[in-house]
Design a protein around this motif. Structure first.
Motif, PDB file in Angstrom:
ATOM      1  N   LEU A 103     -48.490 -58.237   5.353  1.00 40.92           N
ATOM      2  CA  LEU A 103     -48.212 -59.325   6.291  1.00 40.92           C
ATOM      3  C   LEU A 103     -47.327 -60.351   5.593  1.00 40.92           C
ATOM      4  N   ASP A 104     -46.103 -60.490   6.070  1.00 40.51           N
ATOM      5  CA  ASP A 104     -45.140 -61.373   5.424  1.00 40.51           C
ATOM      6  C   ASP A 104     -45.229 -62.793   5.993  1.00 40.51           C
ATOM      7  N   GLY A 105     -46.220 -63.539   5.528  1.00 42.95           N
ATOM      8  CA  GLY A 105     -46.315 -64.948   5.901  1.00 42.95           C
ATOM      9  C   GLY A 105     -46.965 -65.223   7.236  1.00 42.95           C
ATOM     10  N   ALA A 129     -50.794 -59.854   1.381  1.00 46.44           N
ATOM     11  CA  ALA A 129     -50.100 -61.027   1.930  1.00 46.44           C
ATOM     12  C   ALA A 129     -49.703 -61.956   0.789  1.00 46.44           C
ATOM     13  N   PRO A 130     -48.681 -62.785   0.985  1.00 42.74           N
ATOM     14  CA  PRO A 130     -48.315 -63.762  -0.051  1.00 42.74           C
ATOM     15  C   PRO A 130     -49.347 -64.880  -0.131  1.00 42.74           C
ATOM     16  N   GLY A 200     -43.714 -58.868  10.065  1.00 41.39           N
ATOM     17  CA  GLY A 200     -43.180 -60.199   9.838  1.00 41.39           C
ATOM     18  C   GLY A 200     -44.080 -61.290  10.387  1.00 41.39           C
ATOM     19  N   ALA A 201     -43.766 -62.514  10.030  1.00 42.59           N
ATOM     20  CA  ALA A 201     -44.545 -63.668  10.480  1.00 42.59           C
ATOM     21  C   ALA A 201     -44.300 -63.948  11.954  1.00 42.59           C
ATOM     22  N   VAL A 231     -48.565 -60.198  16.379  1.00 44.42           N
ATOM     23  CA  VAL A 231     -48.526 -59.451  15.127  1.00 44.42           C
ATOM     24  C   VAL A 231     -49.735 -58.549  14.942  1.00 44.42           C
ATOM     25  N   SER A 232     -50.903 -58.961  15.426  1.00 42.31           N
ATOM     26  CA  SER A 232     -52.081 -58.104  15.275  1.00 42.31           C
ATOM     27  C   SER A 232     -52.005 -56.899  16.202  1.00 42.31           C
ATOM     28  N   VAL A 233     -51.460 -57.092  17.403  1.00 39.48           N
ATOM     29  CA  VAL A 233     -51.282 -55.957  18.326  1.00 39.48           C
ATOM     30  C   VAL A 233     -50.268 -54.979  17.746  1.00 39.48           C
ATOM     31  N   ALA A 234     -49.149 -55.514  17.245  1.00 38.98           N
ATOM     32  CA  ALA A 234     -48.127 -54.656  16.635  1.00 38.98           C
ATOM     33  C   ALA A 234     -48.694 -53.921  15.426  1.00 38.98           C
TER      34      ALA A 234
END
Length: 250
Positions: A103-105, A129-130, A200-201, A231-234
């Motif tokens: 997860l990018d940000g 994640a960062p 992506g974020a 993002v969670s669905v993707a």
């Protein structure tokens, strides 16, 4: 001395009681809850000899910082587990090709919690994640994750781009990023080997350096009128496709 933290919500508390009751200090219950769900959790806690404190709801609101605790908060030991912080420890323990979610940000704690939940459901081996400008494991994340925050290795790294390079160079992991403008469809990409799926974020997508370290960019086919997905669905769709391909190859 071990640090203490609070987790709240029925799923998160029940999962912690089930998996690590020795790390639960006490459980605070809404004194006005008398429904079956509350009775079942109380019975489970009592059978393990856990300390239970009945309090007014407004005290729970203050402890959680909001009113989304569902009437139950647990004080637990913040256990330090190496696999949660070490990519190598996770990868060394696997008996199948790695399936990682990166997860990018992602900054919304609800999105992070939901990502941990779908990662657990689809059999991912870790979420990476960062450390900076991204959500961490807050009580809200743990509640939304419905127990997955206690079982899914969540690894935070100082430099995400460097970590992706190490995954490729040291472990032979194929880095697959998601982008709406990608030419290749998710359904046509080969995802049954060692894979790290990069999301992506919210709103901004992947950062430039993250994108540059991807071996492949894919898009999720869209058949309706909306142009993008949460993002969670993707994450769930991509992880499901990777898991489906693995099962089909057996």
């Amino acid at each position: 001395m071990s640090a203490k933290k609070l987790i709240f919500g029925f799923h998160a508390v029940a999962s912690r009681i089930r998996q690590s009751p020795q790390g639960v200090g006490c459980i605070y219950f809404d004194q006005d809850r008398r429904d079956q769900r509350a009775r079942d959790l109380l019975r489970q806690a009592e059978s393990l000899g856990l300390r239970i404190i009945q309090v007014e709801r407004k005290r729970l609101d203050g402890m959680a910082g909001n009113n989304r605790h569902q009437g139950v908060i647990a004080e637990v030991t913040a256990e330090a587990r190496a696999p949660l912080h070490d990519v190598g420890a996770v990868l060394d323990s696997l008996s199948e090709p790695p399936l990682l979610l990166v997860l990018d940000g992602v900054q919304d704690p609800h999105n992070l919690g939901a990502c941990l939940r779908v990662a657990d459901a689809m059999g991912a081996h870790a979420v990476i994640a960062p450390k900076d400008r991204a959500a961490g494991l807050t009580p809200t994340v743990r509640k939304v994750a419905s127990g997955a925050a206690e079982t899914m290795p969540f690894i935070t790294v100082t430099n995400l781009a460097r970590t992706l390079k190490e995954l490729k160079d040291d472990w032979g992991i194929w880095i697959v990023g998601t982008a709406d403008e990608a030419e290749e469809s998710l359904s046509s990409a080969r995802l049954n080997g060692p894979i790290a799926l990069v999301m992506g974020a919210e709103g901004e997508g992947m950062r430039r350096l993250t994108r540059e370290h991807c071996d492949l960019l894919v898009r999720i086919p869209m058949f309706g009128t909306v142009e993008s997905l949460n993002v969670s669905v993707a994450s769930g769709i991509c992880l499901y496709e990777a898991r489906r391909q693995r099962l089909a190859a057996v």
